[in-house]
Design an enzyme around this catalytic site. Structure first.
Site, short mmCIF file in Angstrom:
data_model
loop_
_atom_site.label_atom_id
_atom_site.label_comp_id
_atom_site.label_asym_id
_atom_site.label_seq_id
_atom_site.Cartn_x
_atom_site.Cartn_y
_atom_site.Cartn_z
N GLY A 1 6.44 -1.20 0.35
CA GLY A 1 5.54 -2.29 0.73
C GLY A 1 5.74 -2.90 2.10
O GLY A 1 4.95 -3.76 2.51
N PRO B 1 9.56 3.29 0.05
CA PRO B 1 8.58 3.02 1.10
C PRO B 1 7.69 4.24 1.38
O PRO B 1 8.14 5.38 1.28
CB PRO B 1 9.47 2.74 2.32
CG PRO B 1 10.73 3.50 2.05
CD PRO B 1 10.91 3.50 0.56
N GLY B 2 6.45 3.97 1.70
CA GLY B 2 5.54 5.04 2.13
C GLY B 2 5.08 4.73 3.55
O GLY B 2 5.53 5.31 4.54
N ARG B 3 4.21 3.71 3.63
CA ARG B 3 3.62 3.33 4.92
C ARG B 3 4.67 3.14 6.02
O ARG B 3 4.53 3.65 7.12
CB ARG B 3 2.86 2.01 4.70
CG ARG B 3 1.99 1.59 5.85
CD ARG B 3 1.46 0.17 5.61
NE ARG B 3 0.77 0.02 4.35
CZ ARG B 3 -0.54 0.23 4.17
NH1 ARG B 3 -1.29 0.60 5.18
NH2 ARG B 3 -1.09 0.08 2.98
N ARG C 1 -9.89 3.32 5.63
CA ARG C 1 -9.27 1.99 5.55
C ARG C 1 -10.07 0.88 6.25
O ARG C 1 -10.19 -0.22 5.71
CB ARG C 1 -7.83 2.03 6.08
CG ARG C 1 -6.90 2.86 5.20
CD ARG C 1 -5.45 2.75 5.64
NE ARG C 1 -4.91 1.44 5.41
CZ ARG C 1 -4.70 0.55 6.36
NH1 ARG C 1 -4.95 0.82 7.63
NH2 ARG C 1 -4.22 -0.64 6.06
N CYS D 1 -23.15 8.59 8.05
CA CYS D 1 -24.43 7.94 7.77
C CYS D 1 -24.24 6.56 7.14
O CYS D 1 -24.86 6.24 6.12
CB CYS D 1 -25.28 8.84 6.89
SG CYS D 1 -25.65 10.36 7.74
N TYR E 1 -2.01 6.78 4.61
CA TYR E 1 -3.26 6.40 3.95
C TYR E 1 -4.51 6.70 4.80
O TYR E 1 -5.49 5.97 4.74
CB TYR E 1 -3.23 4.92 3.53
CG TYR E 1 -2.02 4.59 2.66
CD1 TYR E 1 -1.94 5.07 1.36
CD2 TYR E 1 -0.95 3.84 3.15
CE1 TYR E 1 -0.83 4.80 0.56
CE2 TYR E 1 0.16 3.57 2.36
CZ TYR E 1 0.21 4.04 1.07
OH TYR E 1 1.31 3.77 0.30
C1 PLP Z 1 4.63 2.36 -7.08
C2 PLP Z 1 4.52 2.39 -5.61
N1 PLP Z 1 5.62 2.58 -4.88
C3 PLP Z 1 5.58 2.64 -3.53
C4 PLP Z 1 4.40 2.50 -2.86
C5 PLP Z 1 4.41 2.59 -1.37
O1 PLP Z 1 3.98 1.45 -0.76
P1 PLP Z 1 4.03 1.34 0.84
O2 PLP Z 1 3.31 2.53 1.36
O3 PLP Z 1 3.37 0.09 1.16
O4 PLP Z 1 5.47 1.34 1.22
C6 PLP Z 1 3.22 2.27 -3.58
C7 PLP Z 1 1.95 2.08 -2.87
O5 PLP Z 1 0.92 1.83 -3.39
C8 PLP Z 1 3.29 2.22 -5.00
O6 PLP Z 1 2.18 2.02 -5.73
#
Ligand code: PLP
Length: 437
Positions: free
Chosen positions: A246, A289-291, A333, A365, A393
């Site tokens: 997050g 973390p992803g983002r 997005r 479109c 994303y």
């Molecule tokens: C369960 C869970 N973990 C981790 C993440 C990754 O979140 P972020 O990309 O904000 O770090 C998400 C994103 O939706 C999630 O649903």
């Protein structure tokens, strides 16, 4: 706003990973996703260093929903990261990449029978249970003596300040078992009585693009308090606490997200303090973390196809429109949640050129602005525009709207560009269609 290895060369072109962005656009076509390998690896290492220097038993799990393909799986495996998947498709990608299944956690608010079966067959590390129906579904799939490692997803009822559509741990969240109505406790009691479930602990994830560290501290406090209640009532102490992902990233120069070190400090210190308060045995920590691992490592290159002067009365958008060869199908997005981005003219990237305002729009479109107000040097048809911070994303949320093929992706490093996702062909776009008669 230079991110990662971005710079400008003697031709005045943007460079990334030592590659000339204008040449990349010529060689691979546009739109083009470009991933800066050094920047991505650097973030993986920063996360490990920040958390493991404070708490060595922390596992960093990359949230694959941000961006997943074979090359990304290989990189995270090399960087020693675990992986969080949220669907059968993400799991399939990881397994096909040769990513070790025991390092995979599976999430999702509705894992179908087929997805649960896929996870069981692959013997992945952990299934994170989200609801009572899922508990029953998983039980029905298990053979009499088959066991599975599970965690319980808890909605800690923390209101993170971010866009409502990417908030996930609040009172009205659709995700996980809620605390206040007793569901989280009931689910734990149920899981503890099923001998085929090995409960590893509790999980929460409060949302995405979060800059206030207090929300992470509040979630940590709520999770330890919940774990302590369970210990008192059921004698079960969780060996692992997964506090989700997050952390926010920089989309515009106004964004000032906390550092990974600051996040680690808050999470680890809060966890320690709360465990000490209750005399709770300190669990191992997982963050996912992803983002904040991959967003800033990615850019998207577009070519300008039209420059339009549109006299209008609005003061919040410029009157000169740049129409580029991508848009909502490669990055939904801005349309979904009014997300803001920063653009550069990659063909004229010198920072000292005089600038003027442009509105950058896609070619679909619908009115699909990519950036409502971009300050760029004079921009002409044929110029290459780079939109920054599109590593997370964008590709993972892309579509074939208007039947546009999805763009290619290249991995750049030390002057070398490697194609890691081929551009979809028109034939691929229609491959699943069947004639009416
Ligand atoms: C369960 C869970 N973990 C981790 C993440 C990754 O979140 P972020 O990309 O904000 O770090 C998400 C994103 O939706 C999630 O649903």
């Amino acid at each position: 706003m230079w991110l990662g290895t971005q710079s400008v060369n003697e031709l005045g072109h943007l460079t990334i990973g030592g590659c000339d962005a204008v040449q990349l656009a010529e060689q691979f076509g546009t739109p083009l996703y470009v991933l800066d390998e050094a920047a991505f690896r650097e973030r993986c290492r920063a996360y490990r260093e920040a958390f493991q220097s404070r708490k060595p038993d922390t596992q960093i799990a990359y949230a694959g929903k941000a961006l997943l393909n074979l090359a990304v799986c290989q990189i995270i495996a090399e960087e020693g990261l675990a992986l969080d998947v949220a669907s059968g498709g993400e799991l399939y990608t990881a397994l096909r990449a040769g990513y070790p299944p025991e390092q995979i956690h599976m999430h999702g608010v509705y894992k179908t029978e087929a997805e649960l079966r896929q996870a069981l067959d692959a013997r992945i590390g952990t299934i994170v249970l989200d609801n009572f129906d899922e508990i029953a579904r998983l039980q029905s799939l298990l053979a009499p003596h088959e066991t599975v490692r599970v965690m319980i997803r808890v909605a800690p009822e923390v209101e993170a300040s971010t866009h409502p559509l990417i908030r996930t741990g609040q009172r009205d969240s659709k995700f996980g078992f809620h605390l206040m109505n007793g569901d989280a406790e009931r689910a734990t009691a149920q899981v503890l009585t099923e001998p085929r479930f090995q409960l590893k602990g509790f999980h929460c994830h409060i949302g995405s693009q979060i800059s206030e560290l207090d929300a992470f501290a509040e979630a940590t406090r709520a999770m330890v308090a919940f774990a302590e209640t369970i210990r008192q009532r059921y004698g079960y102490a969780a060996p692992v606490l997964n506090l989700g992902g997050g952390l926010a990233v920089r989309y515009t120069p106004d964004d000032a997200p906390p550092s990974v070190g600051a996040l680690a400090e808050v999470m680890v210190q809060t966890l320690r303090a709360e465990c000490a308060r209750y005399g709770y045995p300190e669990p191992a920590l997982v963050v996912e973390p992803g983002r904040s691992l991959i967003a800033e490592a990615g850019i998207t290159l577009y070519r300008v196809g039209a420059v339009k002067h549109v006299p209008h009365e609005r003061r919040d958008i410029p009157q000169t429109y740049l129409i580029v060869d991508g848009g909502v199908s490669d990055n939904p997005r801005p349309q979904m949640y009014g997300a803001c981005y920063t653009a550069l003219n990659a063909s004229r990237a010198h920072p000292h050129l005089p600038r003027q305002p442009y509105r950058i729009l896609g070619k679909h479109c619908e009115t699909d602005p990519i950036i409502e107000w971009a300050e760029l040097p004079e921009t002409r048809v044929g110029d290459v525009i780079a939109v920054l911070t599109t590593g997370a994303y964008a590709y993972s949320m892309s579509s074939n709207y208007n039947r546009y093929p999805r763009p290619a992706m290249v991995l750049v490093r030390e002057g070398q560009a490697r194609l890691i996702v081929q551009r979809e062909t028109l034939e691929a776009v229609i491959q699943h269609d069947l004639p009416a008669r």
